[in-house]
Design a protein around this motif. Structure first.
Motif, PDB file in Angstrom:
ATOM      1  N   ASN A  26       0.805  -1.229   0.000  1.00  0.00           N
ATOM      2  CA  ASN A  26       0.000   0.000   0.000  1.00  0.00           C
ATOM      3  C   ASN A  26       0.834   1.272   0.000  1.00  0.00           C
ATOM      4  N   ALA A  27       2.103   1.179   0.426  1.00  0.00           N
ATOM      5  CA  ALA A  27       2.949   2.374   0.367  1.00  0.00           C
ATOM      6  C   ALA A  27       3.306   2.693  -1.079  1.00  0.00           C
ATOM      7  N   ALA A  28       3.247   1.675  -1.960  1.00  0.00           N
ATOM      8  CA  ALA A  28       3.497   1.933  -3.385  1.00  0.00           C
ATOM      9  C   ALA A  28       2.239   2.496  -4.028  1.00  0.00           C
ATOM     10  N   SER A  89       0.260  15.814 -11.820  1.00  0.00           N
ATOM     11  CA  SER A  89       0.119  14.387 -12.134  1.00  0.00           C
ATOM     12  C   SER A  89       0.555  13.510 -10.961  1.00  0.00           C
ATOM     13  N   GLY A  90       1.043  14.089  -9.879  1.00  0.00           N
ATOM     14  CA  GLY A  90       1.440  13.292  -8.720  1.00  0.00           C
ATOM     15  C   GLY A  90       2.440  14.048  -7.861  1.00  0.00           C
ATOM     16  N   THR A  91       2.929  13.368  -6.842  1.00  0.00           N
ATOM     17  CA  THR A  91       3.904  13.981  -5.932  1.00  0.00           C
ATOM     18  C   THR A  91       5.155  14.423  -6.675  1.00  0.00           C
ATOM     19  N   THR A  92       5.650  13.535  -7.538  1.00  0.00           N
ATOM     20  CA  THR A  92       6.887  13.834  -8.259  1.00  0.00           C
ATOM     21  C   THR A  92       6.736  15.120  -9.061  1.00  0.00           C
ATOM     22  N   ALA A  93       5.618  15.238  -9.774  1.00  0.00           N
ATOM     23  CA  ALA A  93       5.384  16.437 -10.584  1.00  0.00           C
ATOM     24  C   ALA A  93       5.249  17.672  -9.686  1.00  0.00           C
ATOM     25  N   GLU A 118      14.841  10.949   2.301  1.00  0.00           N
ATOM     26  CA  GLU A 118      13.871  11.302   1.261  1.00  0.00           C
ATOM     27  C   GLU A 118      13.753  10.240   0.173  1.00  0.00           C
ATOM     28  N   HIS A 119      12.549  10.128  -0.362  1.00  0.00           N
ATOM     29  CA  HIS A 119      12.302   9.405  -1.619  1.00  0.00           C
ATOM     30  C   HIS A 119      13.047  10.144  -2.726  1.00  0.00           C
ATOM     31  N   HIS A 120      13.476   9.428  -3.757  1.00  0.00           N
ATOM     32  CA  HIS A 120      14.209  10.093  -4.853  1.00  0.00           C
ATOM     33  C   HIS A 120      13.423  11.270  -5.431  1.00  0.00           C
ATOM     34  N   SER A 121      12.090  11.226  -5.330  1.00  0.00           N
ATOM     35  CA  SER A 121      11.262  12.344  -5.843  1.00  0.00           C
ATOM     36  C   SER A 121      11.549  13.647  -5.124  1.00  0.00           C
ATOM     37  N   ASN A 122      11.997  13.543  -3.892  1.00  0.00           N
ATOM     38  CA  ASN A 122      12.304  14.756  -3.121  1.00  0.00           C
ATOM     39  C   ASN A 122      13.816  14.875  -2.921  1.00  0.00           C
ATOM     40  N   VAL A 166      11.325  18.203   3.166  1.00  0.00           N
ATOM     41  CA  VAL A 166      11.411  16.956   3.949  1.00  0.00           C
ATOM     42  C   VAL A 166      10.141  16.139   3.807  1.00  0.00           C
ATOM     43  N   THR A 167      10.298  14.861   4.068  1.00  0.00           N
ATOM     44  CA  THR A 167       9.146  13.970   3.981  1.00  0.00           C
ATOM     45  C   THR A 167       8.317  14.029   5.260  1.00  0.00           C
ATOM     46  N   HIS A 168       7.004  13.898   5.102  1.00  0.00           N
ATOM     47  CA  HIS A 168       6.128  13.838   6.287  1.00  0.00           C
ATOM     48  C   HIS A 168       6.238  12.457   6.938  1.00  0.00           C
ATOM     49  N   SER A 170       8.432   8.489   6.174  1.00  0.00           N
ATOM     50  CA  SER A 170       9.333   7.713   5.298  1.00  0.00           C
ATOM     51  C   SER A 170       8.589   6.558   4.630  1.00  0.00           C
ATOM     52  N   ASN A 171       8.834   6.380   3.349  1.00  0.00           N
ATOM     53  CA  ASN A 171       8.212   5.263   2.632  1.00  0.00           C
ATOM     54  C   ASN A 171       8.935   3.949   2.910  1.00  0.00           C
ATOM     55  N   VAL A 172      10.052   3.994   3.645  1.00  0.00           N
ATOM     56  CA  VAL A 172      10.794   2.769   3.969  1.00  0.00           C
ATOM     57  C   VAL A 172      10.555   2.363   5.425  1.00  0.00           C
ATOM     58  N   VAL A 195       6.764  20.000   2.203  1.00  0.00           N
ATOM     59  CA  VAL A 195       6.601  18.690   2.840  1.00  0.00           C
ATOM     60  C   VAL A 195       6.091  17.695   1.806  1.00  0.00           C
ATOM     61  N   ASP A 196       6.795  16.566   1.712  1.00  0.00           N
ATOM     62  CA  ASP A 196       6.384  15.471   0.838  1.00  0.00           C
ATOM     63  C   ASP A 196       5.401  14.607   1.632  1.00  0.00           C
ATOM     64  N   GLY A 197       4.119  14.763   1.299  1.00  0.00           N
ATOM     65  CA  GLY A 197       3.079  14.059   2.067  1.00  0.00           C
ATOM     66  C   GLY A 197       2.651  12.738   1.451  1.00  0.00           C
ATOM     67  N   ALA A 198       3.418  12.230   0.473  1.00  0.00           N
ATOM     68  CA  ALA A 198       2.972  11.063  -0.302  1.00  0.00           C
ATOM     69  C   ALA A 198       2.549   9.892   0.583  1.00  0.00           C
ATOM     70  N   GLN A 199       3.301   9.620   1.638  1.00  0.00           N
ATOM     71  CA  GLN A 199       2.958   8.469   2.484  1.00  0.00           C
ATOM     72  C   GLN A 199       1.919   8.813   3.546  1.00  0.00           C
ATOM     73  N   ARG A 200       1.964  10.016   4.058  1.00  0.00           N
ATOM     74  CA  ARG A 200       1.129  10.353   5.203  1.00  0.00           C
ATOM     75  C   ARG A 200      -0.363  10.456   4.866  1.00  0.00           C
ATOM     76  N   GLY A 220      -2.577  10.937  -5.877  1.00  0.00           N
ATOM     77  CA  GLY A 220      -3.897  10.322  -5.745  1.00  0.00           C
ATOM     78  C   GLY A 220      -3.847   8.817  -5.529  1.00  0.00           C
ATOM     79  N   HIS A 221      -2.939   8.151  -6.231  1.00  0.00           N
ATOM     80  CA  HIS A 221      -2.982   6.682  -6.188  1.00  0.00           C
ATOM     81  C   HIS A 221      -2.635   6.121  -4.821  1.00  0.00           C
ATOM     82  N   LYS A 222      -2.039   6.948  -3.959  1.00  0.00           N
ATOM     83  CA  LYS A 222      -1.727   6.441  -2.607  1.00  0.00           C
ATOM     84  C   LYS A 222      -2.911   6.641  -1.653  1.00  0.00           C
ATOM     85  N   VAL A 223      -3.913   7.412  -2.064  1.00  0.00           N
ATOM     86  CA  VAL A 223      -5.097   7.615  -1.217  1.00  0.00           C
ATOM     87  C   VAL A 223      -6.302   6.932  -1.851  1.00  0.00           C
TER      88      VAL A 223
HETATM   89  N1  PLP Z   1       7.512  10.581  -1.952  1.00  0.00           N
HETATM   90  C1  PLP Z   1       7.310   9.477  -1.229  1.00  0.00           C
HETATM   91  C2  PLP Z   1       7.600   9.508   0.238  1.00  0.00           C
HETATM   92  C3  PLP Z   1       6.834   8.322  -1.839  1.00  0.00           C
HETATM   93  O1  PLP Z   1       6.649   7.220  -1.129  1.00  0.00           O
HETATM   94  C4  PLP Z   1       6.575   8.345  -3.234  1.00  0.00           C
HETATM   95  C5  PLP Z   1       6.123   7.114  -3.924  1.00  0.00           C
HETATM   96  O2  PLP Z   1       6.323   6.024  -3.486  1.00  0.00           O
HETATM   97  C6  PLP Z   1       6.790   9.530  -3.936  1.00  0.00           C
HETATM   98  C7  PLP Z   1       7.255  10.630  -3.268  1.00  0.00           C
HETATM   99  C8  PLP Z   1       6.542   9.615  -5.408  1.00  0.00           C
HETATM  100  O3  PLP Z   1       5.179   9.502  -5.686  1.00  0.00           O
HETATM  101  P1  PLP Z   1       4.687   9.417  -7.203  1.00  0.00           P
HETATM  102  O4  PLP Z   1       5.474   8.309  -7.839  1.00  0.00           O
HETATM  103  O5  PLP Z   1       3.230   9.101  -7.074  1.00  0.00           O
HETATM  104  O6  PLP Z   1       4.945  10.741  -7.823  1.00  0.00           O
END
Ligand code: PLP
Length: 404
Positions: A26-28, A89-93, A118-122, A166-168, A170-172, A195-200, A220-223
């Motif tokens: 679900n974190a993915a 289009s998502g957190t990355t964008a 941080e996730h590579h997106s941040n 910073v991330t809200h 950690s996805n790990v 704040v990267d809220g993707a996981q929270r 969106g896909h994480k909620v």
């Molecule tokens: N930030 C965190 C903490 C994530 O877990 C993820 C996706 O796993 C992302 C950013 C990137 O999200 P997306 O691939 O939906 O842009």
């Protein structure tokens, strides 16, 4: 009414179609909820048209549905204004938008502070900004269990800092960041806070005003909503100060051969046809989620995660990444079994109908801190049950028999 994971599963069409599946990734991506599915279907069947362009009734209905989604996202985040919500289009964008629009105004020597969790997106967008603009990146160090070391903020957030990202959570490791001291340090330095809220966001509504952030990004896909849509929330004044990132239709005031003026936020940041149906699905999912009793849902997931951690600890050769106790933690459990590659473990688990992710989880700097290449990650949502944990543990014992 008391929360029941079995009943909750009924709101997720894919889970009904795959009764044997133990979905623990679900974190993915969270599974799509019926509320989002129905809203997208309704839109596509009855009101599909482009938005913010047409003057016929169908287009006006699409406009209204799209703007309703913006109101629904604003409500989930407790934003001060609807115009603070930009669909991306998502957190990355969303993060890349800020890295360009805010980042291109920075000078060589200006600083951006990140954490090593941080996730590579941040992470990567800020390194790319460093290459473009000559900024300096500073890193908030981590404690041994992968939490941000808040006692060492001074080293990363200096008077030259212009933005802290910073991330809200950690996805790990699932560790939730205590944002208050970071927001205070950013404010004291005169820096913005992203704040990267993707996981929270998957674990209940967020109050962006209380967080003290300037920007908040999620997907969106994480909620439990469609893929291809996300949100950049920006404090009104912070968004208004940004130039556009992408140019095109919908983001302009007036275009002449000589020059272009730009629309006010949020339109300024929504060039081109936006993800209309996806945003409508996201709004519906967020509305549904907002009405739930999150204390019960999160208590259920935490109980399962605690049991998983306890039983994993008994497996020979098992090591955890991150804190073991579930205080200030999301139900995300990452681990390794000695002598077995995470991908091999995932394959054996798949044969047991258990879907988990193995690898570096797009967090290689964090993996470097832990001194590992990767890990297996089980991430729980409220539709998970004890049977999912049983299947995971059985699969791991099987893997130990087969692969060691
Ligand atoms: N930030 C965190 C903490 C994530 O877990 C993820 C996706 O796993 C992302 C950013 C990137 O999200 P997306 O691939 O939906 O842009």
């Amino acid at each position: 009414m008391k929360f029941s994971a079995h009943e909750w599963r009924g709101h997720f069409p894919l889970l009904a179609n795959h009764p044997r599946l133990h979905y623990l990734d679900n974190a993915a991506t969270g599974q799509l909820c019926a509320a989002a599915f129905d809203a997208v279907t309704h839109h596509e069947l009855t009101q599909r048209a482009n938005v913010l362009r047409g003057t016929y009734r169908l287009a006006e209905q699409a406009d209204e549905a799209y703007e309703k989604a913006r109101r629904q996202a604003a409500a989930y985040l407790n934003a001060a204004g609807v115009d603070e919500v930009v669909f991306t289009s998502g957190t990355t964008a969303a993060i890349n938008l800020v890295a360009h629009a805010f980042g291109d105004g920075l000078k060589p020597g200006d600083e951006v502070a990140l954490s090593l969790a941080e996730h590579h997106s941040n992470f990567v967008p800020w390194q790319m900004l460093r290459e473009r603009c000559g900024i300096v990146l500073r890193f908030i160090p981590l404690s041994a269990d992968g939490r941000l070391d808040l006692s060492r903020l001074d080293a990363a957030i200096t008077p030259r800092c212009r933005l802290v990202a910073v991330t809200h959570a950690s996805n790990v490791t699932g560790a939730v960041t205590d944002l208050a001291p970071i927001a205070a340090a950013a404010r004291a330095a005169g820096a913005r806070l992203l704040v990267d809220g993707a996981q929270r966001v998957q674990h209940g509504p967020v109050d962006v005003q209380a967080l003290g952030a300037d920007f908040y990004a999620f997907s969106g896909h994480k909620v439990f909503a469609p893929t291809g849509v996300g949100v950049l929330w920006g404090r009104g004044e912070a968004l208004a100060a940004l130039p556009p990132f992408l140019g095109g239709g919908g983001m302009i005031g007036r275009v002449t051969a000589a020059a272009t003026t730009y629309a006010a936020p949020p339109r300024r940041f929504e060039a081109g046809t936006p993800p209309i149906a996806q945003a409508i699905g996201l709004g519906a999912a967020l509305d549904w989620l907002r009405a739930l009793v999150w204390e019960e849902l999160n208590a259920h997931s935490a109980r399962l995660a605690q049991r998983l951690i306890g039983e994993l600890a008994a497996l020979p050769g098992l090591t955890f990444l991150g804190p073991r106790d579930l205080r200030a933690r999301l139900p995300i459990v990452a681990f390794n079994l000695a002598g077995i590659h995470p991908h091999d473990l995932c394959q054996v688990l798949d044969a047991h109908h258990v879907a988990v992710r193995g690898g570096h989880h797009c967090a290689q700097p964090l993996m470097d801190c832990f001194g590992v290449e990767g890990a297996v990650r089980a991430s729980l949502a409220p539709y998970n049950t004890g049977a999912d944990i049983d299947a995971l543990l059985e699969g791991l014992r099987d893997a130990q028999r087969k692969l060691k």
